[in-house]
Design an enzyme around this catalytic site. Structure first.
Site, PDB file in Angstrom:
ATOM      1  N   ILE A 317       0.895  -1.165   0.000  1.00 29.52           N
ATOM      2  CA  ILE A 317       0.000   0.000   0.000  1.00 29.52           C
ATOM      3  C   ILE A 317       0.929   1.209   0.000  1.00 29.52           C
ATOM      4  O   ILE A 317       1.466   1.604   1.035  1.00 29.52           O
ATOM      5  CB  ILE A 317      -0.916  -0.003   1.238  1.00 29.52           C
ATOM      6  CG1 ILE A 317      -1.801  -1.255   1.244  1.00 29.52           C
ATOM      7  CG2 ILE A 317      -1.778   1.245   1.261  1.00 29.52           C
ATOM      8  CD1 ILE A 317      -2.664  -1.403   2.484  1.00 29.52           C
ATOM      9  N   PRO A 318       1.168   1.807  -1.174  1.00 28.30           N
ATOM     10  CA  PRO A 318       2.282   2.755  -1.351  1.00 28.30           C
ATOM     11  C   PRO A 318       1.996   4.168  -0.839  1.00 28.30           C
ATOM     12  O   PRO A 318       1.895   5.128  -1.619  1.00 28.30           O
ATOM     13  CB  PRO A 318       2.494   2.739  -2.866  1.00 28.30           C
ATOM     14  CG  PRO A 318       1.130   2.470  -3.424  1.00 28.30           C
ATOM     15  CD  PRO A 318       0.459   1.550  -2.437  1.00 28.30           C
ATOM     16  N   CYS A 319       1.921   4.312   0.479  1.00 29.99           N
ATOM     17  CA  CYS A 319       1.678   5.632   1.054  1.00 29.99           C
ATOM     18  C   CYS A 319       2.834   6.593   0.796  1.00 29.99           C
ATOM     19  O   CYS A 319       2.670   7.807   0.932  1.00 29.99           O
ATOM     20  CB  CYS A 319       1.390   5.513   2.550  1.00 29.99           C
ATOM     21  SG  CYS A 319       2.659   4.646   3.487  1.00 29.99           S
ATOM     22  N   HIS A 320       3.996   6.057   0.418  1.00 32.22           N
ATOM     23  CA  HIS A 320       5.133   6.927   0.116  1.00 32.22           C
ATOM     24  C   HIS A 320       4.921   7.734  -1.172  1.00 32.22           C
ATOM     25  O   HIS A 320       5.664   8.681  -1.435  1.00 32.22           O
ATOM     26  CB  HIS A 320       6.414   6.091  -0.012  1.00 32.22           C
ATOM     27  CG  HIS A 320       6.372   5.062  -1.099  1.00 32.22           C
ATOM     28  ND1 HIS A 320       5.804   3.815  -0.920  1.00 32.22           N
ATOM     29  CD2 HIS A 320       6.803   5.093  -2.392  1.00 32.22           C
ATOM     30  CE1 HIS A 320       5.909   3.116  -2.041  1.00 32.22           C
ATOM     31  NE2 HIS A 320       6.502   3.865  -2.949  1.00 32.22           N
ATOM     32  N   ARG A 321       3.896   7.391  -1.952  1.00 26.35           N
ATOM     33  CA  ARG A 321       3.635   8.108  -3.206  1.00 26.35           C
ATOM     34  C   ARG A 321       2.776   9.361  -3.005  1.00 26.35           C
ATOM     35  O   ARG A 321       2.444  10.043  -3.963  1.00 26.35           O
ATOM     36  CB  ARG A 321       2.963   7.172  -4.218  1.00 26.35           C
ATOM     37  CG  ARG A 321       3.879   6.038  -4.663  1.00 26.35           C
ATOM     38  CD  ARG A 321       3.193   5.037  -5.586  1.00 26.35           C
ATOM     39  NE  ARG A 321       4.049   3.880  -5.804  1.00 26.35           N
ATOM     40  CZ  ARG A 321       3.647   2.735  -6.345  1.00 26.35           C
ATOM     41  NH1 ARG A 321       2.384   2.609  -6.737  1.00 26.35           N
ATOM     42  NH2 ARG A 321       4.490   1.724  -6.489  1.00 26.35           N
TER      43      ARG A 321
END
Length: 353
Positions: A317-321
């Site tokens: 779940i790419p919250c870094h994006r």
């Protein structure tokens, strides 16, 4: 080579601190020795004027530096020591075994060394690790219908109180019925950006975080309490699949993950936000406000930001994006430098479908 004076000052400070949150994001070449190291190298730190900093190990090697033999910058970080490997193998050969000082002597390893090195590698002492493996066997016996006393004896606990105390420390309560026991496995996974811990059952992933994330222990405790589960060291098909996909991700071979994520974590609103995060293409970033629009709540960008921060499944779940509207990176539980590194990796390694 990195030439920005402010970055050089910052990286030198991290080098002196041996800051593991920046593992894999930069390397240092030491002019006086001709070697290059990772930020967490245990060797005595050189003077700043004798350091050159690089974004990748490849850059350092091309600058004629050779890899340090102590921190092994061309290997994955936190490689297990020979003593720890020997102890892990010994446990797996007989996981029911109760260890004594004599057993350590037979392996030519001191009990203090076992305790210290296991604590460093796994966040628990050797005895705690061995107890967890024994409890894992007991949990499986109970789930398969064995009585509590038989499970206790088969897993090497002579004392019922000792079994219950150990059970309580991991589980949070002693089971009265077979259906009360639910077991999740935890696996330590090495990556190019540092060590991660993953927790899953046989069907889905519940947690994936960098081990030095602030608040990780609270996350695990909350997970255990909310779902009334036991978490013990081990592996399963989900964790093996995840480890393979993480390797492919860091090699730039895949754009997204197929490892299933549990629908038991998070609120309905958080899961809605997390699903939107998964739809952000690799190599792209959006703002919190744009994310709020995606989930159909354009004025709730603060709530969206909180849901983003509550994500406990890193990378998948790419919250870094998600970045600030002004283009600044904003926060990241794994560390802002890791976020920058991940975004740079994804921008430069988008897989053609």
């Amino acid at each position: 080579m990195i030439n920005d004076p402010s970055k050089i000052d910052f990286y030198y400070k991290l080098l002196v601190e041996k800051n593991s949150a920046y593992e894999g994001t930069f390397y240092v070449g030491v002019k006086t020795t001709g070697v290059f190291c990772r930020p967490t190298c245990p060797a005595k730190k050189p003077k700043k004027e004798n350091c050159e900093f690089f974004s990748t190990a490849k850059e350092a090697a091309l600058a004629s530096y050779r890899p340090c033999k102590r921190c092994q910058p061309l290997s994955l970080p936190s490689v297990l020591s020979l003593e720890v490997k020997k102890l892990v193998i010994a446990i797996e050969e007989n996981p029911q075994k109760k260890w004594t000082d004599k057993d350590f002597d037979n392996l030519s390893i001191s009990a203090n060394t076992a305790r210290r090195q296991f604590k460093k590698q796994f966040g628990m002492t050797f005895i705690e690790y061995a107890r967890s493996r024994r409890l894992g066997i007991a949990f499986n016996h109970i789930r398969n219908g064995k009585s509590l006393i038989d499970s206790q004896l088969d897993s090497g606990f002579d004392s019922g109180n000792g079994f219950r105390d150990a059970f309580y420390r991991i589980m949070g309560h002693v089971p009265k019925r077979t259906k009360d026991v639910r077991l999740l496995k935890s696996k330590w996974i090495e990556t190019k950006l540092g060590s991660m811990v993953a927790i899953a059952d046989d069907n889905a992933l519940f947690l994936l975080e960098f081990v030095d994330r602030r608040g990780l222990e609270s996350e695990i405790n909350n997970l255990r309490a909310k779902l009334s589960i036991a978490i013990v060291p081990g592996t399963n098909s989900i964790l093996e699949k995840l480890e393979l996909e993480l390797s492919e991700y860091f090699d730039g071979a895949i754009n997204s993950f197929t490892t299933p994520v549990s629908d038991e974590i998070g609120t309905s609103f958080q899961r809605k936000v997390w699903e939107a995060l998964k739809n952000i293409p690799r190599g792209r970033t959006i703002s919190y406000k744009e994310l709020a629009v995606l989930v159909g709540s354009p004025t709730a960008y603060r709530a969206v930001a909180r849901a983003n921060g509550a994500n406990q499944i890193s990378l998948i779940i790419p919250c870094h994006r998600v970045i600030n509207a002004n283009g600044n990176y904003g926060g990241y539980g794994g560390g802002i430098q890791r976020k920058a590194w991940l975004l740079d990796l994804e921008k430069n390694n988008v897989v053609l479908q």
